[in-house]
Write a protein that holds these residues in place. Structure first.
Motif, PDB file in Angstrom:
ATOM      1  N   MET A 285      77.696  48.986 -24.569  1.00 26.02           N
ATOM      2  CA  MET A 285      78.275  49.996 -25.419  1.00 26.02           C
ATOM      3  C   MET A 285      77.714  51.279 -24.763  1.00 26.02           C
ATOM      4  O   MET A 285      76.543  51.696 -24.445  1.00 26.02           O
ATOM      5  N   ASP A 286      78.787  52.232 -24.708  1.00 28.95           N
ATOM      6  CA  ASP A 286      78.394  53.534 -23.935  1.00 28.95           C
ATOM      7  C   ASP A 286      78.987  54.607 -25.012  1.00 28.95           C
ATOM      8  O   ASP A 286      80.228  54.782 -24.985  1.00 28.95           O
ATOM      9  N   LEU A 287      78.289  55.192 -25.943  1.00 25.19           N
ATOM     10  CA  LEU A 287      78.551  56.044 -26.847  1.00 25.19           C
ATOM     11  C   LEU A 287      79.025  57.462 -26.320  1.00 25.19           C
ATOM     12  O   LEU A 287      79.643  58.212 -26.828  1.00 25.19           O
ATOM     13  N   SER A 288      78.657  57.516 -25.022  1.00 26.42           N
ATOM     14  CA  SER A 288      79.066  58.907 -24.476  1.00 26.42           C
ATOM     15  C   SER A 288      80.515  58.956 -24.174  1.00 26.42           C
ATOM     16  O   SER A 288      81.105  59.937 -23.978  1.00 26.42           O
ATOM     17  N   LYS A 289      81.242  57.965 -24.009  1.00 20.67           N
ATOM     18  CA  LYS A 289      82.766  57.814 -23.883  1.00 20.67           C
ATOM     19  C   LYS A 289      83.516  58.314 -25.136  1.00 20.67           C
ATOM     20  O   LYS A 289      84.622  58.638 -25.134  1.00 20.67           O
ATOM     21  N   LEU A 290      82.638  58.533 -26.299  1.00 20.74           N
ATOM     22  CA  LEU A 290      83.353  59.114 -27.500  1.00 20.74           C
ATOM     23  C   LEU A 290      82.805  60.361 -27.778  1.00 20.74           C
ATOM     24  O   LEU A 290      81.606  60.764 -27.489  1.00 20.74           O
ATOM     25  N   GLY A 291      83.734  61.140 -28.325  1.00 21.37           N
ATOM     26  CA  GLY A 291      83.540  62.300 -28.667  1.00 21.37           C
ATOM     27  C   GLY A 291      82.620  62.445 -30.223  1.00 21.37           C
ATOM     28  O   GLY A 291      82.601  61.320 -30.882  1.00 21.37           O
TER      29      GLY A 291
ATOM     30  N   ALA B 116      86.554  53.540 -31.767  1.00 22.92           N
ATOM     31  CA  ALA B 116      85.433  52.710 -30.866  1.00 22.92           C
ATOM     32  C   ALA B 116      85.598  51.998 -29.715  1.00 22.92           C
ATOM     33  O   ALA B 116      84.797  51.886 -29.055  1.00 22.92           O
ATOM     34  N   LEU B 117      86.783  51.639 -29.685  1.00 21.39           N
ATOM     35  CA  LEU B 117      87.065  50.600 -28.576  1.00 21.39           C
ATOM     36  C   LEU B 117      86.728  51.165 -27.204  1.00 21.39           C
ATOM     37  O   LEU B 117      86.180  50.232 -26.376  1.00 21.39           O
ATOM     38  N   PRO B 118      86.877  52.413 -26.717  1.00 22.45           N
ATOM     39  CA  PRO B 118      86.441  53.013 -25.450  1.00 22.45           C
ATOM     40  C   PRO B 118      85.076  52.867 -25.069  1.00 22.45           C
ATOM     41  O   PRO B 118      84.507  52.459 -24.277  1.00 22.45           O
ATOM     42  N   ALA B 119      84.342  52.820 -26.213  1.00 24.04           N
ATOM     43  CA  ALA B 119      82.793  52.517 -26.053  1.00 24.04           C
ATOM     44  C   ALA B 119      82.488  51.377 -25.608  1.00 24.04           C
ATOM     45  O   ALA B 119      81.484  51.012 -24.823  1.00 24.04           O
ATOM     46  N   PHE B 120      83.372  50.212 -25.827  1.00 23.80           N
ATOM     47  CA  PHE B 120      83.052  48.772 -25.430  1.00 23.80           C
ATOM     48  C   PHE B 120      83.906  48.559 -24.406  1.00 23.80           C
ATOM     49  O   PHE B 120      83.894  47.294 -23.926  1.00 23.80           O
ATOM     50  N   GLY B 121      84.419  49.583 -23.515  1.00 26.06           N
ATOM     51  CA  GLY B 121      85.207  49.506 -22.139  1.00 26.06           C
ATOM     52  C   GLY B 121      86.581  48.834 -22.482  1.00 26.06           C
ATOM     53  O   GLY B 121      87.396  48.466 -21.528  1.00 26.06           O
ATOM     54  N   VAL B 122      87.149  49.198 -23.544  1.00 20.76           N
ATOM     55  CA  VAL B 122      88.452  48.651 -23.768  1.00 20.76           C
ATOM     56  C   VAL B 122      89.345  49.958 -23.796  1.00 20.76           C
ATOM     57  O   VAL B 122      89.202  50.853 -24.826  1.00 20.76           O
TER      58      VAL B 122
END
Length: 191
Positions: free
Chosen positions: A1-7, A66-72
């Protein structure tokens, strides 16, 4: 999980959706009379649609964000811009606050011994916090309500109808072409 992909707005709305879901199982309504007490969560009576529907709305939107944080990767044109995501979050949060407020005002009072409980107020504050962060994210990204108004106006009015060219003018505008082969007929003028 990469929270940096979320604003920040996406992080807050996702966290609020999850927290609202958790708090929906805690006491939203309580009544206490003569030493006896009873409480109900957002999913049971006297709570109803006005309590659980906004919880599910914000939870679903939080999961989508939140899906982009999980690579979706999301391929939803409406959610492509940060301004759109923040505006949708603002609208959903305001809708949730409205429904929570209506439900809180319509809970049965049982002669003054019952009413909203602590988890209801926590949920109301969480929805307000999501709305405040969405508004800040919306304005920080350059969004304005004037732009939203203009966008709705353009969609409701639709595109200007294309000018119709009369059939005679259409035919006159097309250059005449000689038939290339013997046996082909020249095109007939439109009627």
């Amino acid at each position: 999980m990469d929270l940096s992909k979320l604003g920040r707005t996406e992080q807050v709305i996702s966290a609020v959706g999850l927290l609202l879901f958790v708090f929906s199982f805690l006491p939203w309504y309580s009544i206490s009379y003569l030493g006896l007490s009873w409480s109900a969560d957002a999913w049971s009576d006297p709570s109803g649609f006005l309590d659980w529907f906004p919880v599910l709305l914000l939870l679903a939107y939080g999961v989508i964000l939140a899906l982009p944080a999980f690579g979706v990767a999301l391929d939803i044109p409406t959610l492509a811009g940060a301004v759109n995501r923040a505006f949708i979050g603002l609208a959903l949060s305001a809708f949730a606050v409205l429904l929570f407020a209506i439900q809180g005002l319509t809970y049965p009072s049982a002669d003054g011994y019952g009413g909203p409980s602590w988890a209801y107020f926590v949920a109301l504050v969480l929805a307000l916090a999501a709305g405040a962060q969405s508004y800040l994210g919306f304005t920080r990204q350059g969004g304005s309500f004037a732009q939203v108004s203009e966008g709705f106006k353009a969609r409701t009015q639709g595109a200007a109808p294309a000018q119709q060219v009369p059939a005679q003018q259409q035919y006159e505008q097309q250059p005449y072409q000689q038939p290339e082969e013997q046996g082909q007929q020249p095109p007939a003028p439109p009627v």
